[in-house]
Write an enzyme that holds these catalytic residues in place. Sequence first.
Site, PDB file in Angstrom:
ATOM      1  N   GLU A   2       0.806  -1.214   0.000  1.00 28.71           N
ATOM      2  CA  GLU A   2       0.000   0.000   0.000  1.00 28.71           C
ATOM      3  C   GLU A   2       0.846   1.275   0.000  1.00 28.71           C
ATOM      4  OE1 GLU A   2      -1.766  -1.566   3.476  1.00 28.71           O
ATOM      5  OE2 GLU A   2      -1.115   0.114   4.688  1.00 28.71           O
ATOM      6  N   CYS A  37       3.510   8.270   0.658  1.00 30.92           N
ATOM      7  CA  CYS A  37       4.231   7.379   1.564  1.00 30.92           C
ATOM      8  C   CYS A  37       4.219   5.981   0.938  1.00 30.92           C
ATOM      9  CB  CYS A  37       3.513   7.387   2.913  1.00 30.92           C
ATOM     10  SG  CYS A  37       4.166   6.191   4.068  1.00 30.92           S
ATOM     11  N   CYS A  59       7.143  -7.003   7.289  1.00 29.08           N
ATOM     12  CA  CYS A  59       8.404  -6.528   7.866  1.00 29.08           C
ATOM     13  C   CYS A  59       8.866  -7.499   8.945  1.00 29.08           C
ATOM     14  CB  CYS A  59       8.201  -5.138   8.464  1.00 29.08           C
ATOM     15  SG  CYS A  59       9.717  -4.439   9.156  1.00 29.08           S
ATOM     16  N   CYS A 113       8.257  -4.809  15.387  1.00 26.88           N
ATOM     17  CA  CYS A 113       7.927  -3.825  16.430  1.00 26.88           C
ATOM     18  C   CYS A 113       6.529  -4.161  16.978  1.00 26.88           C
ATOM     19  CB  CYS A 113       7.953  -2.413  15.862  1.00 26.88           C
ATOM     20  SG  CYS A 113       9.552  -2.004  15.133  1.00 26.88           S
ATOM     21  N   CYS A 120       3.217  -2.377  15.628  1.00 24.84           N
ATOM     22  CA  CYS A 120       3.073  -2.120  14.192  1.00 24.84           C
ATOM     23  C   CYS A 120       2.417  -3.283  13.438  1.00 24.84           C
ATOM     24  CB  CYS A 120       4.456  -1.826  13.607  1.00 24.84           C
ATOM     25  SG  CYS A 120       4.446  -1.608  11.830  1.00 24.84           S
ATOM     26  N   CYS A 139       0.927   2.395   8.688  1.00 27.12           N
ATOM     27  CA  CYS A 139       1.432   1.425   7.732  1.00 27.12           C
ATOM     28  C   CYS A 139       0.940   0.021   8.045  1.00 27.12           C
ATOM     29  CB  CYS A 139       2.952   1.478   7.647  1.00 27.12           C
ATOM     30  SG  CYS A 139       3.798   1.108   9.169  1.00 27.12           S
TER      31      CYS A 139
HETATM   32  N1  SAH Z   1      10.384   0.474   9.039  1.00 25.52           N
HETATM   33  C1  SAH Z   1      10.609   1.852   9.015  1.00 25.52           C
HETATM   34  C2  SAH Z   1       9.685   2.605   8.109  1.00 25.52           C
HETATM   35  C3  SAH Z   1       8.261   2.170   8.092  1.00 25.52           C
HETATM   36  S1  SAH Z   1       7.373   2.437   9.584  1.00 25.52           S
HETATM   37  C4  SAH Z   1      10.580   2.420  10.431  1.00 25.52           C
HETATM   38  O1  SAH Z   1      10.187   1.716  11.344  1.00 25.52           O
HETATM   39  O2  SAH Z   1      10.979   3.561  10.596  1.00 25.52           O
HETATM   40  C5  SAH Z   1       7.118   4.180   9.506  1.00 25.52           C
HETATM   41  C6  SAH Z   1       6.732   4.811  10.826  1.00 25.52           C
HETATM   42  O3  SAH Z   1       5.387   4.468  11.186  1.00 25.52           O
HETATM   43  C7  SAH Z   1       7.613   4.349  11.966  1.00 25.52           C
HETATM   44  O4  SAH Z   1       8.071   5.427  12.751  1.00 25.52           O
HETATM   45  C8  SAH Z   1       6.664   3.460  12.741  1.00 25.52           C
HETATM   46  O5  SAH Z   1       7.072   3.322  14.041  1.00 25.52           O
HETATM   47  C9  SAH Z   1       5.344   4.177  12.550  1.00 25.52           C
HETATM   48  N2  SAH Z   1       4.149   3.377  12.889  1.00 25.52           N
HETATM   49  C10 SAH Z   1       3.971   2.045  12.789  1.00 25.52           C
HETATM   50  N3  SAH Z   1       2.741   1.680  13.217  1.00 25.52           N
HETATM   51  C11 SAH Z   1       2.113   2.831  13.593  1.00 25.52           C
HETATM   52  C12 SAH Z   1       0.834   3.133  14.132  1.00 25.52           C
HETATM   53  N4  SAH Z   1      -0.075   2.177  14.329  1.00 25.52           N
HETATM   54  N5  SAH Z   1       0.552   4.417  14.421  1.00 25.52           N
HETATM   55  C13 SAH Z   1       1.451   5.409  14.182  1.00 25.52           C
HETATM   56  N6  SAH Z   1       2.668   5.190  13.674  1.00 25.52           N
HETATM   57  C14 SAH Z   1       3.008   3.909  13.373  1.00 25.52           C
HETATM   58 FE1  SF4 Z   2       8.873  -2.764  10.501  1.00 24.21          FE
HETATM   59 FE2  SF4 Z   2       6.754  -1.543  11.456  1.00 24.21          FE
HETATM   60 FE3  SF4 Z   2       8.944  -1.731  12.933  1.00 24.21          FE
HETATM   61 FE4  SF4 Z   2       8.924  -0.099  10.800  1.00 24.21          FE
HETATM   62  S1  SF4 Z   2       7.681   0.109  12.640  1.00 24.21           S
HETATM   63  S2  SF4 Z   2      10.502  -1.573  11.400  1.00 24.21           S
HETATM   64  S3  SF4 Z   2       7.581  -1.289   9.438  1.00 24.21           S
HETATM   65  S4  SF4 Z   2       7.684  -3.459  12.238  1.00 24.21           S
END
Ligand code: SAH
Ligand code: SF4
Length: 354
Positions: free
Chosen positions: A96, A109, A116, A120, A123, A337
């Site tokens: 997406e 974006c 991934c 985390c 996420c 994301c």
């Molecule tokens: N993997 C990379 C880039 C993709 S995630 C990273 O982690 O930086 C992009 C951003 O979205 C990251 O800062 C991540 O922590 C944040 N993110 C993920 N899930 C989210 C959520 N449910 N609400 C707000 N931000 C979120």
């Molecule tokens: Fe992966 Fe989501 Fe962590 Fe970014 S925030 S590194 S997309 S698991």
Amino acid sequence: MLYGSEVMQSIFSITRKKLEDYFIDLGDKKFRATQIYEWIYRKGVRNFDEMSNISKKNIDRLKQDFCFNNLKIIKKQEDELVKKYLFELSDGNKIESVLMEHDYGLSLCISSQIGCNMGCAFCESGRLKKVRDLKTDEMLLQVMEVEKDLGERISHVVIMGIGEPFDNYDNFMDFIRIITDPYSLALGQRHITVSTSGIVPKIKEFADEETGVNLAISLHAPNNEIRSKIMKINNAYKIEEIMDAVKYYLEKTNRRVTFEYIMLKNVNDSKECAYELSKLLKGINCYVNLIPYNETENIEFKRSKTSQIGEFYDILKKNNINVTIRKEFGSKVSAACGQLRAEVEKSIKEDKGV
Ligand code: SAH
Ligand code: SF4
């Protein structure tokens, strides 16, 4: 499963430099690469036969070596602020992109992987695990297809969708080389931001590239204890190592770094955390982006209260840290994301009765 771009390289994946080498190997001139770029990126040609300034022999050769991959838009969701696109790739996987309208232009974006592996805890993309890396063209085509759908140019690209771009570093870097190429989309390097969860060796490698691309680091905690609880990657690279890599980046590039900090209720949003973060970032050329957490039905973290985010912000400000609170986009259209992909996968499973 084999699919188009696995057996043949997509023409949208090759940098102009590599295409120049390709033509030199064929005994042709290196400016052919620029001519091909003009055909595919300027004139929108999707067929080698139409390239009238390329010899028949080399057209036949190009047809053997390259294909025209494309992405299919299978779902769009929108409200007044964001538009979210779900794409199907040629192997059936889904990714997406999220389009946001700012006063300075349109920002897209994009995703860098399918799922991934960084895992985390907060996420959706991490919950869905990595299926595979995206190829260079699959990153580029997200931008091209959205531009085509809108009939408008995208002015800013952020690599903050599904996936960890620094875990797909080579494809990501080729993507940067192509999208900024004056004969391709010619996007300004300063109009691009890449976000990483903190893969330290790649932060250094990226610093060495000396691009003008902006770097954002997902910090999300002021100390290792909290960070390790919410980000598995912190077991591999501790905050001190990230800060060292950031200092290296700053020395090399002289550019400001962004730290992203998701505000998670009762996890990382206390006043103590704000003081600790201020101390950690003191004297570093950076700004902090406080992100109100987008809650998802599959994960139990909650967003911090607005008043709590405000207090956190005030403490950073008082300590001379540049800080902003991210404007909220698209909670109505599941903009964080991985959320749209998660929703679609759920509805597909429900349809199949799984
Ligand atoms: N993997 C990379 C880039 C993709 S995630 C990273 O982690 O930086 C992009 C951003 O979205 C990251 O800062 C991540 O922590 C944040 N993110 C993920 N899930 C989210 C959520 N449910 N609400 C707000 N931000 C979120
Ligand atoms: Fe992966 Fe989501 Fe962590 Fe970014 S925030 S590194 S997309 S698991």
